[in-house]
Design an enzyme around this catalytic site. Structure first.
Site, mmCIF file in Angstrom:
data_model
loop_
_atom_site.group_PDB
_atom_site.id
_atom_site.type_symbol
_atom_site.label_atom_id
_atom_site.label_comp_id
_atom_site.label_asym_id
_atom_site.label_seq_id
_atom_site.Cartn_x
_atom_site.Cartn_y
_atom_site.Cartn_z
ATOM 1 C CB SER A 223 -0.945 -0.009 1.204
ATOM 2 O OG SER A 223 -0.238 -0.156 2.412
ATOM 3 C CG MET A 224 2.690 2.104 -2.732
ATOM 4 S SD MET A 224 3.289 2.025 -4.448
ATOM 5 C CE MET A 224 1.727 1.837 -5.335
ATOM 6 N N GLY A 225 -0.423 4.701 0.109
ATOM 7 C CA GLY A 225 -1.170 5.915 0.409
ATOM 8 C C GLY A 225 -1.926 6.443 -0.795
ATOM 9 N N GLY A 228 -1.980 4.674 -4.229
ATOM 10 C CA GLY A 228 -2.658 3.410 -4.448
ATOM 11 C C GLY A 228 -1.932 2.206 -3.892
ATOM 12 N N GLY A 254 -5.817 0.284 5.773
ATOM 13 C CA GLY A 254 -4.954 -0.851 5.490
ATOM 14 C C GLY A 254 -5.576 -2.172 5.892
ATOM 15 C CG ASP A 255 -6.561 -2.759 9.865
ATOM 16 O OD1 ASP A 255 -5.403 -3.207 9.744
ATOM 17 O OD2 ASP A 255 -6.903 -1.977 10.770
#
Length: 314
Positions: A223-225, A228, A254-255
């Site tokens: 994940s890259m904020g 995406g 993220g969960d």
């Protein structure tokens, strides 16, 4: 048998405080306050239960403020398999500033786990196969060694259980040695893993993900904020990015992403379908306080706001 059993060793009550234009070293007025049962595995359990899977959640809870968790598990139809300790579960304060688009976290340390209670939990997990998938996620409380996830992933594999893993720091470094089927680090956690700064550049992240795949991990999703997520397996890779997103909170995004990936694994979705579903769940989390999925119609609208692009592995 359960579809998924999540493990949360260091749960929390999230106290979300909405303050418009939050000022440090000043008097701030609360516009809205909400308490939620939380912890990475608790959140994952909720999203998966909302997806109509048979889900249980275990770990440790303080008996002195457990009611909020018990009500939550009942509402979400999550099987409560937690071990209760004679103490309080920590409270984490999240200050949400809608004007400046910031979230400030003030997290407590949590309780300390003794050997007796740790053995109780291990018996719950490994006396027999309790679920098709175990989800090990979140920080470690005091009293637990950093290599505990590595040991537990191996024990789960010995039972024939597949594992999704989401942790940071030393726990992540040890845990991936046991080759979980699915991991979901962000770029900051990759930086911890490799002891160097990793940006949100796909050209930088893709080789790292490929190395993890070659080391024996089946699926890697980074994940890259705002940029995406990148998902990779041995055969293909996809980059998912939101064309637009309503951001009321980043808590649990993220969960939610991990939940969508686990659901996709259980239902044998393609890699492209997996990242689309998982990213939809994550977009839902960005606009919703608490680990709840919106209606199917709303999720469909959110999925239309995603751009899914194939990425060459060459």
């Amino acid at each position: 048998m359960l579809d998924v059993l999540t493990v949360t060793l260091n749960p929390a009550i999230d106290q979300t405080v909405n303050i418009n234009d939050f000022k440090i070293d000043n008097v701030n007025r609360v516009e809205k306050l909400q308490n939620s049962a939380a912890g990475k595995g608790v959140n994952v359990a909720s999203y998966l239960a909302s997806s109509n899977l048979k889900v249980g959640a275990t770990g440790f809870l303080g008996s002195k403020n457990c009611e909020i968790f018990e009500e939550f598990f009942k509402k979400q139809n999550i099987e409560n398999r937690f071990i209760y300790l004679d103490t309080q579960t920590r409270v984490n304060v999240k200050i949400v500033d809608s004007k400046n688009k910031t979230v400030t976290d003030v997290n407590q340390m949590g309780f300390e786990i003794d050997e007796e209670n740790l053995i109780k939990l291990e018996k719950k997990l490994f006396s027999k196969k309790e679920a098709s998938w175990y989800v090990f996620s979140g920080s470690l409380p005091k009293g637990i060694d950093n290599n505990i996830y590595e040991k537990w992933i191996k024990k789960a594999h010995d039972l024939g259980v597949k594992v999704a893993f989401d942790a940071s720091g030393e726990a992540l470094i040890y845990g991936i040695k046991a080759k979980p089927e699915l991991i979901k680090p962000n770029n900051h956690e990759l930086s911890q893993l490799l002891s160097k700064n990793i940006s949100c550049d796909i050209k930088e992240i893709l080789p790292i993900a490929k190395d993890l795949i070659n080391d024996g991990i089946e699926t890697v999703c980074v994940s890259m904020g705002e940029k995406g997520s990148l998902i990779v397996n041995k055969k293909e890779a996809f980059h998912a990015v939101a064309l637009k997103a309503e951001v009321n909170t980043t808590v649990g995004a993220g969960d939610a992403l991990l939940s969508g990936l686990v659901y996709s694994k259980i239902n044998k979705l393609s890699l492209e379908e997996s990242i689309k579903l998982a990213s939809t769940y994550s977009l839902n989390a960005l606009k919703t306080i608490g680990a709840y999925l919106s209606s199917k119609e709303e999720l469909k609208k959110l999925s239309n706001d995603l751009d899914i692009m194939p990425i060459s592995l060459d």
